[in-house]
Write a protein that holds these residues in place. Structure first.
Motif, PDB file in Angstrom:
ATOM      1  N   MET A  65       0.872  -1.298   0.035  1.00  0.00           N
ATOM      2  CA  MET A  65       0.106  -0.109  -0.006  1.00  0.00           C
ATOM      3  C   MET A  65       0.875   1.254   0.138  1.00  0.00           C
ATOM      4  N   THR A  66       0.571   2.178  -0.913  1.00  0.00           N
ATOM      5  CA  THR A  66       1.646   3.294  -0.959  1.00  0.00           C
ATOM      6  C   THR A  66       0.500   4.700  -0.746  1.00  0.00           C
ATOM      7  N   ASP A  67       1.063   5.385   0.006  1.00  0.00           N
ATOM      8  CA  ASP A  67       0.114   6.488   0.532  1.00  0.00           C
ATOM      9  C   ASP A  67       0.305   7.815   0.306  1.00  0.00           C
ATOM     10  N   GLU A  68       1.746   8.174  -0.212  1.00  0.00           N
ATOM     11  CA  GLU A  68       1.948   9.567  -0.230  1.00  0.00           C
ATOM     12  C   GLU A  68       1.204  10.492  -0.831  1.00  0.00           C
TER      13      GLU A  68
END
Lengths: 622, 212
Positions: free
Chosen positions: B1-4
């Protein structure tokens, strides 16, 4: 005074004294009090330390205080304001403070990492990097190792202690403090105090993690350490996991890895396995298996099975009565300053399936926050400043989100519109990851060909593409190598250092060092920063942290920790590294795709055993 | 999961200003100050003068404007041959002890692997004659100002030949953002290969005045 006397005063001993005196002056200019402390304690696997006594020396006043357990309270026995606490392996002292419900000292100087940093790469064996070894390194007398062992043995036997033993133990503890004082005076001129305090803060943060421990599923774990049960499971899992029949059972019922059969499997799977140069036999070392399993995931279960058969003869995970895995985390153990707990006691060991035992307590959640592609991004950032003003394609690839996938697209191995979900792409991407990380540290054509299962010509061409596309990285790496060998020393921006040319001569190792050590710098910074904000960080795992929080606060804590990790990478590298997160809420458990098969097998075998035992009991009672 | 991408309703417990302050505190701990350079800012760009682009047969581009003419001695030091630059006032004293100094045109090249090198080419003598190796080397170097080329030695003809790279195989070259004076300094002075006085160790050696 004659001229000769003047000259003799300038001799080396006097010079050294002068340096020490100046360093001490600087120390006392910063802190009004310097305390040197040592604890004696009884340690049991997985449990918090049972403190026996403590001795501390107020360096300025020259006064030693000896305190037996019944004299220790939940307050620090000295005034902590404006005080520097000096210790050797402070994580041990830290957990003692915490087990007494005392706060941790605010300013810590741990001489263990300072000494390790001072001698890193200078050929001092790890076993000689303890307190006695450090004193010997500086030519100082120390307590006889035999006496130290005898005293430790007596303390470990535990309570009760006679009045005479009490005095002996306090004397022994005071001797340790005196050795600490001598070492401090020798090391002080070599210490960069602000950096040393930062390292001390990290060690204190790790002491907190050790104190808290990692929550373990106590419904399943207690069944595993029993030797009989484990032996049965170890044997029963072989035919279940080893679907290819690589293991052969002898007349006594013992399973053995059969190289000839393994060779047949490799031929059937068309895997070209590395061989030993001298004998031509298959290279079956653990590291080779690890590396090959990354390129060929189909052999991962076999790798783990082999690890279990060879290394995991018994489950020695240190789990306390409160269901927490605790072990000494050994900060700064590796030459790149990484933390290296003992694998057999630590839940994050190479046996990935064991991690399924990690389970949050009711009402709490865990978060595993991991820097993504940290080594690739780190290498890109380090080489980015090498040619000012240029655009480093390595950072371009990192910025794209998946550097290995994008690298494949750039060199034409993966179609431009493909994603990781596109059939067949994941395998190529994993191999490109092996390529990118391997060649970064000097992996050569033949090894690469073996790892990727391609011909040497293809591997050569891929290497060539890598060199062309990421030429800026290669230029930097080449210069790093030559600079390190010609200057005899490597440094990171946070002051960790390693000498070259004594034990550090390998090209691969020197190229690897700045990237690993800088990643360790970033990780330490994030760990310290997160702890300062009261986040419950319970385990450092290479480039990841395990965070624990009440279920209703986990999202918030994760957000803060990720923000801190992002900023930490910015401070050290000048670029921001991404993080991935996996949140585990009660009653779920930690999972890892690499260990699923083995974990399921273990659970199945445990259930079968329980059923068999229940039947036996039933029969007996009938 | 990437959130930036999604900025959370941010860190309510810890204001961003606090983190900013702490970031400054941690930045102050960096040890890449002069004299204690760290991995990030080591700034160790090294430039070496070489007889021909190295490694052999590497593709290179030549800098279009960098073209200083410098008096050099091409001399054997240890097991290698090196180019040593000579300050104009030292040419005569060197001639007095039998060391010949020749003007060389310096070409700056960058290889496809990112290596930055200086290739000196000996100029013509007083009669205007130039060694064929040097002349063909210069031709290849000049060709490198507009395209990626590699050069190889054609021994039967005592000359270098050039071979252009296929079109669009390489992108545009990236030149280090360093002033010419610094390039000269890195290539010669920093390596102890600039003779600027009779105290230079090589002059002492050639004059037979070194201790060995």
């Amino acid at each position: 005074m004659t001229r000769t006397d003047d000259t003799s005063l300038l001799g080396q001993p006097f010079e050294q004294d002068l340096q020490t005196r100046e360093a001490l002056d600087r120390l006392f200019a910063r802190f009004s009090r310097v305390i040197l402390e040592d604890f004696e304690f009884i340690s049991r696997p997985g449990e918090r330390p049972d403190v026996v006594c403590m001795v501390f020396l107020d360096l300025g006043a020259g006064q030693t205080t000896r305190l037996w357990r019944d004299q220790l309270t939940d307050k620090l026995p000295y005034d902590d304001d404006d005080t520097l606490v000096v210790s050797f392996v402070f994580n041990a002292e830290g957990v003692c403070h915490l087990s007494l419900c005392q706060p941790l000292p605010k300013n810590v100087l741990d001489l263990s990492p300072e000494f390790k940093c001072h001698v890193n790469g200078k050929g001092i064996p790890r076993k000689n990097q303890g307190l006695i070894g450090a004193l010997q390194y500086f030519g100082l007398d120390s307590i006889a190792p035999k006496r130290k062992d005898a005293m430790r043995e007596r303390i470990m036997k535990g309570w009760p202690f006679t009045a005479e033993e009490r005095e002996q133990i306090l004397d022994y503890c005071a001797e340790d403090v005196e050795m600490l004082r001598q070492l401090l005076l020798k090391l002080l001129p070599h210490i960069d105090l602000p950096i040393a305090l930062h390292r001390g803060e990290f060690v204190a943060a790790l002491a907190r993690s050790e104190h808290i421990g990692v929550p373990i599923d106590m419904e399943i774990f207690p069944q595993l350490p029993d030797k009989k049960t484990w032996r049965e499971i170890r044997d029963s899992m072989v035919p279940l996991v080893d679907v290819h029949g690589v293991y052969v059972c002898d007349k006594l019922g013992e399973w053995h890895f059969n190289s000839a059969r393994f060779e047949e499997v490799l031929a059937a799977e068309m895997i070209s396995w590395p061989r030993k140069e001298d004998t031509g036999k298959l290279d079956l070392r653990r590291k080779t298996f690890e590396s090959m399993a990354k390129a060929y995931p189909q052999i991962e279960p076999l790798r783990q099975l082999r690890y279990i058969r060879d290394k995991l003869r018994s489950i020695q995970l240190s789990v306390g009565h409160d269901g927490r895995n605790r072990t000494v985390l050994w900060p700064f153990s590796s030459k790149t300053s990484r933390t290296q707990p003992k694998a057999k006691h630590w839940i994050f060991s190479p046996s990935v399936w064991l991690r399924f035992l990690i389970k949050p307590d009711p009402g709490t959640a865990l978060a595993y926050i991991d820097y993504s592609s940290m080594e690739f991004g780190g290498a890109g950032a380090l080489s980015n400043k090498h040619v000012p003003g240029s655009n480093n394609p390595m950072l371009g690839l990192y910025g794209g989100g998946d550097p290995y996938l994008d690298f494949g697209k750039t060199i034409g191995l993966i179609p431009p519109d493909a994603t990781r979900q596109t059939p067949g792409v994941e395998v190529i991407r994993d191999r490109l990851k092996v390529l990118c990380l391997g060649v970064q540290y000097g992996m050569q054509t033949s090894t690469l060909a073996t790892r990727l299962g391609v011909s040497e010509t293809e591997a050569h061409e891929m290497l060539r593409f890598h060199h062309e596309l990421l030429s800026q990285y290669w230029h930097w790496s080449e210069d790093w190598l030559h600079h390190s060998l010609s200057s005899g020393m490597m440094h990171t921006v946070y002051g960790w250092q390693c000498a070259t040319g004594i034990t550090e001569l390998s090209e691969r190792s020197i190229r690897n060092w700045p990237i690993q050590s800088t990643c360790a710098d970033i990780f330490r910074l994030a760990y310290v920063w997160g702890t300062r904000h009261g986040l419950t960080l319970i385990a450092p795992v290479h480039d990841a942290v395990l965070l624990e929080a009440p279920e209703d606060r986990i999202e918030r804590d994760v957000t803060l920790m990720r923000e801190i990790m992002r900023r930490a990478s910015r401070v050290v590298l000048g670029i921001e590294l991404r993080t991935d997160v996996k949140i585990i809420r009660y009653p779920d458990r930690f999972t890892d795709s690499r260990g699923t098969e083995l974990w399921d097998t273990v659970l199945k075998l445990l259930a079968e055993r329980r059923a068999r035992m229940a039947e036996t009991v039933k029969e007996k009672s009938a | 999961m990437t959130d930036e991408a999604k900025k959370p309703d941010h860190l309510k417990l810890v204001p961003e200003e606090t983190l900013d302050e702490e970031e400054k505190e941690f930045e102050a701990l960096r040890r890449d100050l002069p004299g204690f350079k760290g991995a990030g800012d080591i700034g160790m760009l090294s430039i070496t003068p070489r007889r021909q682009p190295s490694p052999k047969n590497v593709f290179f581009r030549t800098h279009p404007t960098f073209r200083p003419i410098v008096p050099l001695v091409n001399i054997e030091i240890g097991m290698d041959r090196h180019f040593v630059a000579v300050m104009p006032h030292m040419i005569e004293p060197l001639a007095g002890i039998g060391i010949t100094v020749t003007d060389h045109v310096l070409y700056l090249i960058v290889t496809d692997l990112g290596g930055v090198q200086i290739i000196p080419v000996r100029g013509p003598n007083e009669e205007g004659e130039q060694n064929e190796w040097d002349r063909t080397k210069e031709v290849a170097l000049i060709a490198g100002t507009t395209e990626w080329v590699r050069m190889y030695s054609d021994k039967p003809n005592n000359a270098y030949k050039r071979f252009p790279a296929p079109a669009s195989r390489f992108g545009e070259p990236k030149w280090p953002d360093v002033k010419p004076a610094r390039i000269m300094r890195m290539a010669f002075r920093d390596k102890g290969r600039l003779i600027d006085s009779t105290d230079h160790i090589l002059v002492q050696k050639w004059a037979g005045r070194d201790k060995d």
